[in-house]
Enzyme design. Structure first.
Site, PDB file in Angstrom:
ATOM      1  N   TRP A  93       0.812  -1.222   0.000  1.00 42.72           N
ATOM      2  CA  TRP A  93       0.000   0.000   0.000  1.00 42.72           C
ATOM      3  C   TRP A  93       0.840   1.263   0.000  1.00 42.72           C
ATOM      4  O   TRP A  93       0.498   2.255  -0.652  1.00 42.72           O
ATOM      5  CB  TRP A  93      -0.988  -0.020   1.171  1.00 42.72           C
ATOM      6  CG  TRP A  93      -2.053  -1.066   0.958  1.00 42.72           C
ATOM      7  CD1 TRP A  93      -2.208  -2.233   1.653  1.00 42.72           C
ATOM      8  CD2 TRP A  93      -3.065  -1.070  -0.064  1.00 42.72           C
ATOM      9  NE1 TRP A  93      -3.264  -2.949   1.133  1.00 42.72           N
ATOM     10  CE2 TRP A  93      -3.807  -2.262   0.092  1.00 42.72           C
ATOM     11  CE3 TRP A  93      -3.427  -0.184  -1.082  1.00 42.72           C
ATOM     12  CZ2 TRP A  93      -4.878  -2.588  -0.747  1.00 42.72           C
ATOM     13  CZ3 TRP A  93      -4.494  -0.516  -1.916  1.00 42.72           C
ATOM     14  CH2 TRP A  93      -5.209  -1.700  -1.735  1.00 42.72           C
TER      15      TRP A  93
ATOM     16  N   ASP B  67      -1.562   6.511   6.384  1.00 44.67           N
ATOM     17  CA  ASP B  67      -2.660   5.665   5.930  1.00 44.67           C
ATOM     18  C   ASP B  67      -2.921   4.645   7.036  1.00 44.67           C
ATOM     19  O   ASP B  67      -2.114   3.748   7.254  1.00 44.67           O
ATOM     20  CB  ASP B  67      -2.265   4.978   4.618  1.00 44.67           C
ATOM     21  CG  ASP B  67      -3.322   3.978   4.132  1.00 44.67           C
ATOM     22  OD1 ASP B  67      -4.338   3.793   4.817  1.00 44.67           O
ATOM     23  OD2 ASP B  67      -3.099   3.390   3.048  1.00 44.67           O
TER      24      ASP B  67
ATOM     25  N   LYS C 220     -12.313  -1.778   6.458  1.00 46.05           N
ATOM     26  CA  LYS C 220     -11.508  -2.714   7.237  1.00 46.05           C
ATOM     27  C   LYS C 220     -11.998  -2.723   8.684  1.00 46.05           C
ATOM     28  O   LYS C 220     -12.247  -3.764   9.250  1.00 46.05           O
ATOM     29  CB  LYS C 220     -10.026  -2.343   7.182  1.00 46.05           C
ATOM     30  CG  LYS C 220      -9.503  -2.018   5.774  1.00 46.05           C
ATOM     31  CD  LYS C 220      -9.305  -3.246   4.905  1.00 46.05           C
ATOM     32  CE  LYS C 220      -9.190  -2.928   3.416  1.00 46.05           C
ATOM     33  NZ  LYS C 220      -7.920  -2.360   2.995  1.00 46.05           N
TER      34      LYS C 220
HETATM   35  C1  LIG Z   1      -7.507  -1.606   1.675  1.00 41.93           C
HETATM   36  C2  LIG Z   1      -6.450  -0.578   1.799  1.00 41.93           C
HETATM   37  C3  LIG Z   1      -6.384   0.532   0.941  1.00 41.93           C
HETATM   38  C4  LIG Z   1      -7.299   0.700  -0.249  1.00 41.93           C
HETATM   39  O1  LIG Z   1      -8.607   1.007   0.103  1.00 41.93           O
HETATM   40  P1  LIG Z   1      -9.694   1.311  -1.031  1.00 41.93           P
HETATM   41  O2  LIG Z   1     -10.887   1.676  -0.225  1.00 41.93           O
HETATM   42  O3  LIG Z   1      -9.882   0.053  -1.829  1.00 41.93           O
HETATM   43  O4  LIG Z   1      -9.206   2.415  -1.869  1.00 41.93           O
HETATM   44  C5  LIG Z   1      -5.400   1.481   1.170  1.00 41.93           C
HETATM   45  N1  LIG Z   1      -4.528   1.358   2.175  1.00 41.93           N
HETATM   46  C6  LIG Z   1      -4.556   0.300   3.019  1.00 41.93           C
HETATM   47  C7  LIG Z   1      -3.554   0.213   4.117  1.00 41.93           C
HETATM   48  C8  LIG Z   1      -5.519  -0.697   2.856  1.00 41.93           C
HETATM   49  O5  LIG Z   1      -5.550  -1.740   3.692  1.00 41.93           O
END
Ligand SMILES: *Cc1c(COP(=O)(O)O)cnc(C)c1O
Length: 364
Positions: free
Chosen positions: A106, A176, A200
């Protein structure tokens, strides 16, 4: 017993399991929210009723993470990935550069997207360990003149988590936190921007929450699209255009649920208890293994491989028959992965461990 009448535990990395109580409340309120005779899904985002959901959800999140008045909480669409562009578009520019820690999938996508908008310096990379570690702090090239310093607090695919907040004096810290948001208390004042996609740890896909220090709002160039400028959301309380109302409502229910459970501290205790049990079972098995050194192991995503990869499909089929779903690892790495977000109950982890031990006995 049909699948619908016995427990199914969903170990998907996202969209993922939400707390049962939240889903039941949403179900009970689906057709008629609080006696209005209208579903939230059908309700104007400008209504007094929806505004009460907006206000309560923001108040709950503020309380959960102790977020000060110098931070704005924004609710956006486009998922966490939208922030890979929004961060550089708002904080950097063609004549500036940003620093990124490259610790896995990511952060790799984020820094690649940033390169479209500004110069990127990789402060450190764990590629040499196949992204199973976090580079030692002493090796990071932190540049005081950078527009911001970016890291991914939990690498969802590699199962590598920061158990500390990076110390970087100078540039604002951007993180993030999509896959470990609200799983522990957090000192928000250390950050410039925190963002997290909802699917998540706190809601359905599509929604992303951004916590941003107010002085970082309003820096986007005039060419940045309206919907990619944080100022648009800050000025209109995230109601400039129609937000993802139903997802926002579900996120609000989850925030309230977390508060009722005892807040971020309770989520941290749960996460530690569940993940430690699973890692212990893996390490003691002689059949399963996890490549991440203990200090970097994620409490949220636990990747593991079987002694013999030829058993992978047998494992996944048998797990499915036992009501244990979505245990396949990410397509880029294979193997297995169990995701243990806030919505995963202890009984799910216990069932998984029991299944794994029985499988190892039969195939070991
Ligand atoms: C799942 C995830 C993303 C992407 O999320 P989307 O909603 O599909 O854009 C970005 N960063 C991390 C750490 C993730 O686990």
């Amino acid at each position: 017993v049909t699948r619908a009448t016995r427990a199914v535990f969903n170990f998907a990395s996202g969209p993922a399991m939400l707390p049962r109580a939240v889903m039941e409340q949403a179900q009970a309120e689906l057709l008629d929210w609080h006696g209005t005779g209208i579903s939230i899904m059908e309700m104007s985002h400008r209504s007094r009723e929806f505004q009460s959901i907006v206000d309560q959800s923001i108040a709950d999140l503020r309380a959960l993470l102790n977020i000060g008045a110098d931070y704005e909480i924004l609710f956006l669409q486009g998922g966490a990935t939208s922030q890979f562009a929004m961060v550089p578009l708002n904080l950097a520019g063609p004549d500036t550069h940003a620093c990124y820690l490259h610790t896995g999938h990511w952060s790799g996508l984020a820094l690649a997207d940033a390169r479209r908008h500004c110069a990127v310096r990789v402060a450190a990379s764990s590629e040499a360990t196949r992204f199973s570690t976090i580079p030692p702090r002493a090796e990071w090239q932190v540049d005081a003149g950078a527009a911001y310093f970016y890291y991914t607090a939990n690498e969802t695919i590699g199962g590598v988590e920061f158990h500390f907040v990076p110390e970087v004096s100078g540039p604002p810290l951007v993180s993030d936190m999509t896959s470990n948001f609200l799983s522990r208390p957090l000192d928000v004042s250390r950050f410039g921007i925190i963002f997290a996609g909802a699917q998540k740890n706190f809601g359905p896909a599509g929604l992303v929450v951004v916590i941003i220090r107010k002085d970082l709002i309003g820096r986007a160039a005039p060419t940045v699209p309206t919907l990619y400028d944080y100022a648009t959301y800050a000025k209109h309380n995230s109601l400039y255009n129609t937000p993802a109302t139903y997802s926002w409502y579900l996120a609000g229910l989850t925030f309230a649920w977390i508060r009722n459970q005892g807040g971020a501290e309770a989520m941290e205790r749960n996460a530690l208890r569940r993940s430690e049990r699973l890692y212990r079972a893996i390490d003691g098995s002689g059949f399963y293994s996890n490549p991440v050194p203990a200090e970097f192991r994620s409490r949220m995503n636990v990747p593991f491989i079987l002694k013999d990869p030829k058993l992978d499909q047998v494992f996944l089929r048998a797990a499915h028959d036992a009501g244990l779903e979505a245990l396949a690892g990410h397509r880029s790495v294979g193997g297995m992965r169990a995701s243990l977000y806030n919505g995963m109950p202890d009984t799910g982890v216990a069932a998984l461990i029991e299944f794994m031990q029985e499988f190892a006995r039969r195939h070991g």
